[in-house]
Design a protein around this motif. Sequence first.
Motif, PDB file in Angstrom:
ATOM      1  N   ILE A 199      59.551  62.163  53.857  1.00  0.00           N
ATOM      2  CA  ILE A 199      60.100  63.416  53.347  1.00  0.00           C
ATOM      3  C   ILE A 199      61.589  63.235  53.085  1.00  0.00           C
ATOM      4  CG2 ILE A 199      60.581  64.324  55.672  1.00  0.00           C
ATOM      5  CD1 ILE A 199      59.811  67.132  54.585  1.00  0.00           C
ATOM      6  N   TYR A 200      62.084  63.898  52.047  1.00  0.00           N
ATOM      7  CA  TYR A 200      63.509  63.889  51.736  1.00  0.00           C
ATOM      8  C   TYR A 200      63.994  65.339  51.764  1.00  0.00           C
ATOM      9  CZ  TYR A 200      67.909  63.007  49.244  1.00  0.00           C
ATOM     10  OH  TYR A 200      69.239  62.925  48.887  1.00  0.00           O
ATOM     11  N   ILE A 201      64.964  65.605  52.633  1.00  0.00           N
ATOM     12  CA  ILE A 201      65.472  66.954  52.853  1.00  0.00           C
ATOM     13  C   ILE A 201      66.898  67.046  52.337  1.00  0.00           C
ATOM     14  CG2 ILE A 201      65.960  68.728  54.583  1.00  0.00           C
ATOM     15  CD1 ILE A 201      63.987  67.179  56.444  1.00  0.00           C
ATOM     16  N   SER A 202      67.134  67.924  51.374  1.00  0.00           N
ATOM     17  CA  SER A 202      68.473  68.113  50.827  1.00  0.00           C
ATOM     18  C   SER A 202      68.523  69.476  50.142  1.00  0.00           C
ATOM     19  CB  SER A 202      68.823  66.969  49.872  1.00  0.00           C
ATOM     20  OG  SER A 202      70.182  67.019  49.492  1.00  0.00           O
ATOM     21  N   GLY A 203      69.443  69.627  49.184  1.00  0.00           N
ATOM     22  CA  GLY A 203      69.574  70.890  48.472  1.00  0.00           C
ATOM     23  C   GLY A 203      69.768  70.689  46.988  1.00  0.00           C
ATOM     24  N   ASP A 204      69.626  71.768  46.250  1.00  0.00           N
ATOM     25  CA  ASP A 204      69.940  71.813  44.814  1.00  0.00           C
ATOM     26  C   ASP A 204      69.054  70.928  43.941  1.00  0.00           C
ATOM     27  OD1 ASP A 204      71.909  73.503  45.653  1.00  0.00           O
ATOM     28  OD2 ASP A 204      73.594  72.211  45.125  1.00  0.00           O
ATOM     29  N   PHE A 205      67.790  70.774  44.288  1.00  0.00           N
ATOM     30  CA  PHE A 205      66.874  70.056  43.402  1.00  0.00           C
ATOM     31  C   PHE A 205      66.541  70.928  42.195  1.00  0.00           C
ATOM     32  CE2 PHE A 205      66.092  67.943  47.429  1.00  0.00           C
ATOM     33  CZ  PHE A 205      65.953  66.619  47.062  1.00  0.00           C
ATOM     34  N   LYS A 206      66.477  70.305  41.020  1.00  0.00           N
ATOM     35  CA  LYS A 206      66.050  71.001  39.820  1.00  0.00           C
ATOM     36  C   LYS A 206      64.532  71.002  39.741  1.00  0.00           C
ATOM     37  CE  LYS A 206      70.221  69.747  37.224  1.00  0.00           C
ATOM     38  NZ  LYS A 206      70.755  69.028  36.032  1.00  0.00           N
ATOM     39  N   TYR A 207      64.011  71.884  38.907  1.00  0.00           N
ATOM     40  CA  TYR A 207      62.563  72.032  38.760  1.00  0.00           C
ATOM     41  C   TYR A 207      61.880  70.699  38.493  1.00  0.00           C
ATOM     42  CZ  TYR A 207      58.136  73.439  36.561  1.00  0.00           C
ATOM     43  OH  TYR A 207      56.816  73.573  36.224  1.00  0.00           O
ATOM     44  N   HIS A 208      62.384  69.927  37.541  1.00  0.00           N
ATOM     45  CA  HIS A 208      61.726  68.682  37.156  1.00  0.00           C
ATOM     46  C   HIS A 208      61.869  67.585  38.209  1.00  0.00           C
ATOM     47  CE1 HIS A 208      60.439  69.959  33.177  1.00  0.00           C
ATOM     48  NE2 HIS A 208      61.616  70.555  33.044  1.00  0.00           N
ATOM     49  N   ASP A 209      62.826  67.745  39.130  1.00  0.00           N
ATOM     50  CA  ASP A 209      62.956  66.766  40.209  1.00  0.00           C
ATOM     51  C   ASP A 209      61.706  66.727  41.076  1.00  0.00           C
ATOM     52  OD1 ASP A 209      65.559  66.098  39.453  1.00  0.00           O
ATOM     53  OD2 ASP A 209      66.454  67.613  40.771  1.00  0.00           O
ATOM     54  N   PHE A 210      61.053  67.864  41.220  1.00  0.00           N
ATOM     55  CA  PHE A 210      59.891  67.937  42.098  1.00  0.00           C
ATOM     56  C   PHE A 210      58.703  67.138  41.545  1.00  0.00           C
ATOM     57  CE2 PHE A 210      62.466  71.519  43.373  1.00  0.00           C
ATOM     58  CZ  PHE A 210      62.332  71.540  44.756  1.00  0.00           C
ATOM     59  N   PHE A 211      58.665  66.912  40.228  1.00  0.00           N
ATOM     60  CA  PHE A 211      57.588  66.117  39.633  1.00  0.00           C
ATOM     61  C   PHE A 211      57.720  64.634  39.977  1.00  0.00           C
ATOM     62  CE2 PHE A 211      57.438  69.778  36.687  1.00  0.00           C
ATOM     63  CZ  PHE A 211      56.071  70.036  36.715  1.00  0.00           C
ATOM     64  N   LEU A 212      58.906  64.205  40.377  1.00  0.00           N
ATOM     65  CA  LEU A 212      59.160  62.786  40.605  1.00  0.00           C
ATOM     66  C   LEU A 212      58.447  62.241  41.840  1.00  0.00           C
ATOM     67  CD1 LEU A 212      62.999  62.714  39.853  1.00  0.00           C
ATOM     68  CD2 LEU A 212      61.124  62.113  38.300  1.00  0.00           C
ATOM     69  N   THR A 213      57.979  63.114  42.695  1.00  0.00           N
ATOM     70  CA  THR A 213      57.356  62.647  43.939  1.00  0.00           C
ATOM     71  C   THR A 213      56.073  61.863  43.676  1.00  0.00           C
ATOM     72  OG1 THR A 213      56.148  64.729  44.190  1.00  0.00           O
ATOM     73  CG2 THR A 213      58.315  64.564  45.251  1.00  0.00           C
ATOM     74  N   GLU A 214      55.264  62.294  42.723  1.00  0.00           N
ATOM     75  CA  GLU A 214      54.008  61.620  42.356  1.00  0.00           C
ATOM     76  C   GLU A 214      53.172  61.216  43.572  1.00  0.00           C
ATOM     77  OE1 GLU A 214      53.909  59.081  38.827  1.00  0.00           O
ATOM     78  OE2 GLU A 214      56.106  59.196  38.803  1.00  0.00           O
ATOM     79  N   ASN A 215      53.096  62.143  44.516  1.00  0.00           N
ATOM     80  CA  ASN A 215      52.285  61.956  45.720  1.00  0.00           C
ATOM     81  C   ASN A 215      52.703  60.738  46.548  1.00  0.00           C
ATOM     82  OD1 ASN A 215      50.212  63.109  47.297  1.00  0.00           O
ATOM     83  ND2 ASN A 215      48.784  61.512  46.661  1.00  0.00           N
ATOM     84  N   ARG A 216      54.014  60.409  46.492  1.00  0.00           N
ATOM     85  CA  ARG A 216      54.531  59.275  47.260  1.00  0.00           C
ATOM     86  C   ARG A 216      55.471  59.706  48.368  1.00  0.00           C
ATOM     87  NH1 ARG A 216      57.334  56.152  42.473  1.00  0.00           N
ATOM     88  NH2 ARG A 216      57.879  58.327  42.026  1.00  0.00           N
ATOM     89  N   ILE A 217      56.022  60.879  48.259  1.00  0.00           N
ATOM     90  CA  ILE A 217      57.025  61.381  49.185  1.00  0.00           C
ATOM     91  C   ILE A 217      57.048  62.895  49.057  1.00  0.00           C
ATOM     92  CG2 ILE A 217      58.880  61.203  47.469  1.00  0.00           C
ATOM     93  CD1 ILE A 217      60.813  60.429  49.703  1.00  0.00           C
TER      94      ILE A 217
END
Length: 261
Positions: A199-217
Amino acid sequence: MYIKEIIALIEEYAPLKFQASFDNSGLLCGDPKRELTSVLLCIDVTEEVVNEAIIHGHNLIISHHPLIFSGLKHITPATYVERCVISAIKHDITIYAAHTNMDVVANGVSGRMADKLHLHNRQILQPEGDLSEGNGFGIIGELETPVESMAFLRQVKATFHCDRLRYTRPHTPSIRKVAVCGGAGASFFNRALANAADIYISGDFKYHDFFLTENRIMIADIGHYESEQFTKEIFYEILTKKISTFAVQFSEINTNPIKYL
């Protein structure tokens, strides 16, 4: 004790040479040669915070975020920044900020996040500058024992007093390896991924940033203010090793500009 002596304590812990090139940490207004009355600690300097300092007789405000980020071409009552400067100067209040220099020291902003989550076996997520100094943005470490993914997310929400928390679907039943970064940490996502964080915990992620996980994190966006709120504790611990606790106070103003329904 003089204000410059207090500033020296902060800069010994988080030297100004560590601040990012875009930053404006350090002395922002006021006379460091004045004798200290007392210190007010905050995350952001707002008009309410300056008024709080005036009311309680604090003549030094130490914040995490710089009040003045880019140059001021005039000082009028046109903006809250200018009004804060006018009021601080009028009442002989010195304003100082420790921003990215406090972000990159190992026991700084992200280090305090790691403390709150009880992370072990810590490393710097994004090393910066001279690697021998052990500085950089973010921390990656491990929980003592794995925690069920949603249970850990609820723990994070409670620990950081989040009204809301944005997150991606868990990709694993439990969390063991955790990456954190105070403030806006989306740019270090690939470092968390490369280090096999669960898991990566931080702030200010944009909408499209969430697609980058690709079920890996898993991503958990707890908010910018929420991730940095405990920086005041670091300031307090630095200063009260040298001066009376009565001379150092936490601001009672919640300066988070984001509200939730």
